[in-house]
Design a protein around this motif. Structure first.
Motif, PDB file in Angstrom:
ATOM      1  N   PRO A   1      -9.245   4.005  -3.959  1.00 10.36           N
ATOM      2  CA  PRO A   1      -9.032   2.818  -4.787  1.00 10.36           C
ATOM      3  C   PRO A   1      -7.595   2.763  -5.299  1.00 10.36           C
ATOM      4  O   PRO A   1      -7.040   3.774  -5.697  1.00 10.36           O
ATOM      5  N   GLY A   2      -6.973   1.621  -5.246  1.00 13.00           N
ATOM      6  CA  GLY A   2      -5.629   1.453  -5.768  1.00 13.00           C
ATOM      7  C   GLY A   2      -4.530   1.436  -4.733  1.00 13.00           C
ATOM      8  O   GLY A   2      -3.357   1.367  -5.078  1.00 13.00           O
ATOM      9  N   GLY A   3      -4.876   1.530  -3.459  1.00 11.77           N
ATOM     10  CA  GLY A   3      -3.875   1.437  -2.399  1.00 11.77           C
ATOM     11  C   GLY A   3      -2.868   2.574  -2.431  1.00 11.77           C
ATOM     12  O   GLY A   3      -3.234   3.740  -2.572  1.00 11.77           O
ATOM     13  N   VAL A   4      -1.586   2.233  -2.326  1.00 12.41           N
ATOM     14  CA  VAL A   4      -0.523   3.232  -2.261  1.00 12.41           C
ATOM     15  C   VAL A   4      -0.455   4.044  -3.554  1.00 12.41           C
ATOM     16  O   VAL A   4      -0.334   5.275  -3.525  1.00 12.41           O
ATOM     17  N   ILE A   5      -0.556   3.366  -4.684  1.00 12.85           N
ATOM     18  CA  ILE A   5      -0.524   4.064  -5.976  1.00 12.85           C
ATOM     19  C   ILE A   5      -1.719   5.006  -6.077  1.00 12.85           C
ATOM     20  O   ILE A   5      -1.593   6.138  -6.551  1.00 12.85           O
ATOM     21  N   GLY A   6      -2.880   4.571  -5.618  1.00 12.58           N
ATOM     22  CA  GLY A   6      -4.068   5.426  -5.608  1.00 12.58           C
ATOM     23  C   GLY A   6      -3.886   6.637  -4.714  1.00 12.58           C
ATOM     24  O   GLY A   6      -4.336   7.739  -5.046  1.00 12.58           O
ATOM     25  N   ASN A   7      -3.221   6.449  -3.571  1.00  8.74           N
ATOM     26  CA  ASN A   7      -2.930   7.575  -2.676  1.00  8.74           C
ATOM     27  C   ASN A   7      -2.027   8.597  -3.358  1.00  8.74           C
ATOM     28  O   ASN A   7      -2.260   9.798  -3.263  1.00  8.74           O
ATOM     29  N   ILE A   8      -1.003   8.118  -4.023  1.00  9.20           N
ATOM     30  CA  ILE A   8      -0.067   9.017  -4.706  1.00  9.20           C
ATOM     31  C   ILE A   8      -0.788   9.782  -5.821  1.00  9.20           C
ATOM     32  O   ILE A   8      -0.651  10.999  -5.950  1.00  9.20           O
ATOM     33  N   ILE A   9      -1.589   9.061  -6.607  1.00  2.21           N
ATOM     34  CA  ILE A   9      -2.331   9.706  -7.696  1.00  2.21           C
ATOM     35  C   ILE A   9      -3.329  10.715  -7.141  1.00  2.21           C
ATOM     36  O   ILE A   9      -3.448  11.826  -7.661  1.00  2.21           O
ATOM     37  N   ALA A  10      -4.049  10.338  -6.083  1.00  2.00           N
ATOM     38  CA  ALA A  10      -4.999  11.266  -5.463  1.00  2.00           C
ATOM     39  C   ALA A  10      -4.284  12.491  -4.918  1.00  2.00           C
ATOM     40  O   ALA A  10      -4.794  13.616  -5.021  1.00  2.00           O
ATOM     41  N   GLY A  11      -3.104  12.310  -4.347  1.00  3.54           N
ATOM     42  CA  GLY A  11      -2.322  13.441  -3.841  1.00  3.54           C
ATOM     43  C   GLY A  11      -1.876  14.375  -4.951  1.00  3.54           C
ATOM     44  O   GLY A  11      -1.985  15.591  -4.835  1.00  3.54           O
ATOM     45  N   PHE A  12      -1.386  13.812  -6.059  1.00  5.62           N
ATOM     46  CA  PHE A  12      -0.936  14.632  -7.177  1.00  5.62           C
ATOM     47  C   PHE A  12      -2.098  15.364  -7.850  1.00  5.62           C
ATOM     48  O   PHE A  12      -2.033  16.575  -8.065  1.00  5.62           O
ATOM     49  N   ILE A  13      -3.150  14.628  -8.178  1.00  7.49           N
ATOM     50  CA  ILE A  13      -4.293  15.261  -8.841  1.00  7.49           C
ATOM     51  C   ILE A  13      -5.002  16.219  -7.891  1.00  7.49           C
ATOM     52  O   ILE A  13      -5.424  17.299  -8.290  1.00  7.49           O
TER      53      ILE A  13
END
Length: 85
Positions: A26-38
């Motif tokens: 969920p959230g597209g590119v920003i969601g990918n970045i957040i999922a990667g960091f977390i």
């Protein structure tokens, strides 16, 4: 420059986690970045720091953590969507 590199690697890890899990982040590119960091934090916390390191991410634990995170978040969003509709 290291933050830019970390954002790129975090986004790629989140994107790969979504592909491997077979679910959209969920959230597209920003969601990918957040999922990667977390996912990187979660994976390092649970599995430790091992494997190749790129952009301050240990790839294998970060990818495993991001996959777990993507599955959990997509299940939560799916159950919230069902309860509304």
């Amino acid at each position: 420059m290291s933050w830019l590199w970390a954002l790129i690697v975090g986004g790629i890890i989140g994107w790969l986690a979504g592909i491997i899990a077979g679910r959209d982040v969920p959230g597209g590119v920003i969601g990918n970045i957040i999922a990667g960091f977390i996912g990187g934090w979660l994976g390092s916390l649970i599995l430790g720091n091992w494997g190749p390191e790129i952009g301050s991410f240990y790839i294998v634990p970060a990818l495993i953590g991001a996959i777990v995170l993507v599955v959990i978040v997509s299940l939560i969003f799916r159950s919230v969507g069902r309860s509304r509709g």
